[in-house]
Design a protein around this motif. Structure first.
Motif, mmCIF file in Angstrom:
data_model
loop_
_atom_site.group_PDB
_atom_site.id
_atom_site.type_symbol
_atom_site.label_atom_id
_atom_site.label_comp_id
_atom_site.label_asym_id
_atom_site.label_seq_id
_atom_site.Cartn_x
_atom_site.Cartn_y
_atom_site.Cartn_z
ATOM 1 N N LEU A 24 0.927 -1.384 -0.023
ATOM 2 C CA LEU A 24 -0.048 -0.068 0.062
ATOM 3 C C LEU A 24 0.811 1.038 0.048
ATOM 4 C CD1 LEU A 24 -2.948 -0.765 2.225
ATOM 5 C CD2 LEU A 24 -3.168 0.249 0.093
ATOM 6 N N THR A 25 1.994 1.101 0.777
ATOM 7 C CA THR A 25 2.843 2.463 0.769
ATOM 8 C C THR A 25 3.448 2.566 -0.521
ATOM 9 O OG1 THR A 25 3.139 1.933 3.058
ATOM 10 C CG2 THR A 25 4.859 3.445 2.023
ATOM 11 N N TYR A 26 3.912 1.696 -1.039
ATOM 12 C CA TYR A 26 4.477 1.776 -2.481
ATOM 13 C C TYR A 26 3.397 1.983 -3.534
ATOM 14 C CZ TYR A 26 8.999 -0.537 -0.630
ATOM 15 O OH TYR A 26 10.057 -0.650 0.106
ATOM 16 N N CYS A 27 2.277 1.414 -3.747
ATOM 17 C CA CYS A 27 1.260 1.888 -4.574
ATOM 18 C C CYS A 27 0.810 3.244 -4.546
ATOM 19 C CB CYS A 27 0.208 0.896 -4.387
ATOM 20 S SG CYS A 27 0.344 -0.920 -4.984
ATOM 21 N N THR A 28 0.640 3.766 -3.166
ATOM 22 C CA THR A 28 0.400 5.142 -3.048
ATOM 23 C C THR A 28 1.481 5.989 -3.460
ATOM 24 O OG1 THR A 28 -0.995 4.550 -1.103
ATOM 25 C CG2 THR A 28 -0.479 6.696 -1.356
ATOM 26 N N GLY A 29 2.642 5.438 -3.340
ATOM 27 C CA GLY A 29 3.693 6.400 -3.620
ATOM 28 C C GLY A 29 4.054 6.259 -5.102
ATOM 29 N N ASP A 61 -4.453 3.265 -10.807
ATOM 30 C CA ASP A 61 -5.222 2.039 -11.188
ATOM 31 C C ASP A 61 -4.492 0.775 -10.221
ATOM 32 O OD1 ASP A 61 -6.689 2.750 -13.178
ATOM 33 O OD2 ASP A 61 -5.408 2.420 -14.929
ATOM 34 N N LEU A 62 -3.166 0.881 -9.491
ATOM 35 C CA LEU A 62 -2.649 -0.100 -8.776
ATOM 36 C C LEU A 62 -3.460 -0.052 -7.430
ATOM 37 C CD1 LEU A 62 1.089 -0.075 -9.349
ATOM 38 C CD2 LEU A 62 -0.474 -1.911 -10.042
ATOM 39 N N LEU A 63 -3.998 1.090 -7.081
ATOM 40 C CA LEU A 63 -4.654 1.321 -5.855
ATOM 41 C C LEU A 63 -6.011 0.624 -6.231
ATOM 42 C CD1 LEU A 63 -3.795 4.700 -4.519
ATOM 43 C CD2 LEU A 63 -3.047 2.428 -3.560
ATOM 44 N N ARG A 64 -6.667 0.889 -7.220
ATOM 45 C CA ARG A 64 -7.748 0.338 -7.618
ATOM 46 C C ARG A 64 -7.811 -1.189 -7.625
ATOM 47 N NH1 ARG A 64 -7.457 4.879 -11.288
ATOM 48 N NH2 ARG A 64 -8.962 6.490 -10.712
ATOM 49 N N ASP A 65 -7.059 -1.685 -8.359
ATOM 50 C CA ASP A 65 -6.900 -3.033 -8.313
ATOM 51 C C ASP A 65 -6.526 -3.666 -6.920
ATOM 52 O OD1 ASP A 65 -7.001 -2.806 -11.168
ATOM 53 O OD2 ASP A 65 -4.725 -2.980 -11.378
ATOM 54 N N LEU A 66 -5.951 -3.064 -6.272
ATOM 55 C CA LEU A 66 -5.241 -3.437 -4.785
ATOM 56 C C LEU A 66 -6.704 -3.622 -3.858
ATOM 57 C CD1 LEU A 66 -3.225 -4.671 -2.849
ATOM 58 C CD2 LEU A 66 -2.650 -2.301 -2.553
ATOM 59 N N THR A 95 1.334 6.342 -7.235
ATOM 60 C CA THR A 95 0.200 7.349 -7.560
ATOM 61 C C THR A 95 0.653 8.707 -7.412
ATOM 62 O OG1 THR A 95 -1.462 5.523 -6.803
ATOM 63 C CG2 THR A 95 -2.079 7.875 -7.054
ATOM 64 N N LEU A 96 1.543 9.069 -6.539
ATOM 65 C CA LEU A 96 1.878 10.413 -6.322
ATOM 66 C C LEU A 96 3.496 10.848 -6.889
ATOM 67 C CD1 LEU A 96 1.105 10.781 -2.246
ATOM 68 C CD2 LEU A 96 -0.221 11.409 -4.542
#
Length: 298
Positions: free
Chosen positions: A53-58, A284-289, A60-61
């Motif tokens: 989650l930390t990496y996916c949010t990163g 999209d990675l956050l959505r998939d997660l 995204t940003l």
């Protein structure tokens, strides 16, 4: 799981494993038994959902993953410490975690307690001093505060206390959600916030939307855990199946039924998606997660 998430999950699991290994004390350093137990409990196991989650949010940003290694490790160390203590005889009294013997079974109860203590301290040492973290000193302080609150009496530990006090009682849906917002959701929420705090001058609206997303998936994660405790098996889960039911603990399926619990998980996923509507494909990675969390089998 989407191919994109599967590929990024593999990348993150490999990255976090190396980062965790590098930050743990060598097993040959005194006290050897304690350091062996720390490495045994942390390495070679788990989905690594919180670092992911930390990496996916990163991502995204637009934050480089190498600058998030420290915060991702800190969150995972807190998570593992909580699992070690959760499994103790005085708590859930479990002998299987992540497909292997729990720490107090593999070593002994006193060592398990000290291992959790040491991992908790190491998490904050990393946030304070890890040279890979490029965020400002002010941002580091905010990370430390966020993780301390998430892991404390008004976060994860508080949720665990409510959980223990609730054994054999019938909770209402708001009471059950309040317990899991603290016990499970607080650290998942902080996993996302580690990345938003690492981003200089982030628009507060974006930070709030990501925080709301994290609240939703923090709850959906626990709902799915409760469902799996009913439907899955010990070999797939890597922990004892049916433990919560056997211990007469309040769960979503017990309160809503299996179909109601599955509907609840879906509703939380949809709310999480609504909070990501301000983003384009970068999220999209956050959505998939979020979807993976409610579809996983372990």
């Amino acid at each position: 799981m989407s191919n994109a998430l599967k590929e990024y999950l593999g990348f993150c699991q490999s990255r976090i494993e190396k980062a965790l290994e590098a930050r743990l004390p060598n097993e040959n350093v005194l006290p050897k038994k304690l350091h062996q137990a720390m490495r045994y409990s942390v390495l070679d196991g788990g989905k690594r959902t919180r670092p992911l989650l930390t990496y996916c949010t990163g991502k995204t940003l637009g934050i480089a993953p190498e600058s998030l290694d420290g915060p991702a490790c800190a969150v995972e160390f807190i998570h593992v410490y909580s699992l070690i203590h959760d499994d103790l005889p005085a708590m859930d009294n479990d002998d299987l975690r992540r497909g292997k013997a729990t720490c107090h079974v593999a070593f002994d109860e006193a060592t398990a307690i000290l291992t959790g203590d040491a991992l908790q301290a190491l998490a904050f040492e990393i946030l304070a001093n890890d040279p890979s973290i490029t965020a400002s000193a002010e941002s580091r302080m905010k990370m430390i505060t966020a993780l301390a609150k998430a892991g404390g009496s008004q976060g994860m530990v508080g949720g665990q206390a409510i959980d223990l006090d609730s054994v054999g009682t019938q909770l209402t849906l708001p009471e059950l959600e309040n317990m899991h917002i603290h016990k499970t959701g607080a650290l998942i929420r902080t996993s996302v916030n580690m990345a938003t705090l690492a981003k200089a001058d982030l628009d507060p609206v974006i930070a709030t939307k990501l925080d709301n997303y994290a609240k939703c998936i923090g709850l959906s994660f626990q709902v799915q855990d409760d469902i799996l405790d009913e439907e899955s098996d010990t070999a797939t889960l890597g922990k004892t199946q049916g433990k919560d039911k056997d211990n007469n603990k309040p769960t979503y399926p017990a309160l809503l039924g299996l179909s109601g619990a599955k509907q609840k998980a879906l509703e939380l996923h949809e709310k999480a998606m609504d909070n990501l509507s301000i983003f384009g494909t970068e999220a999209d990675l956050l959505r998939d997660l979020s979807l993976y969390i409610i579809q996983r089998d372990h």
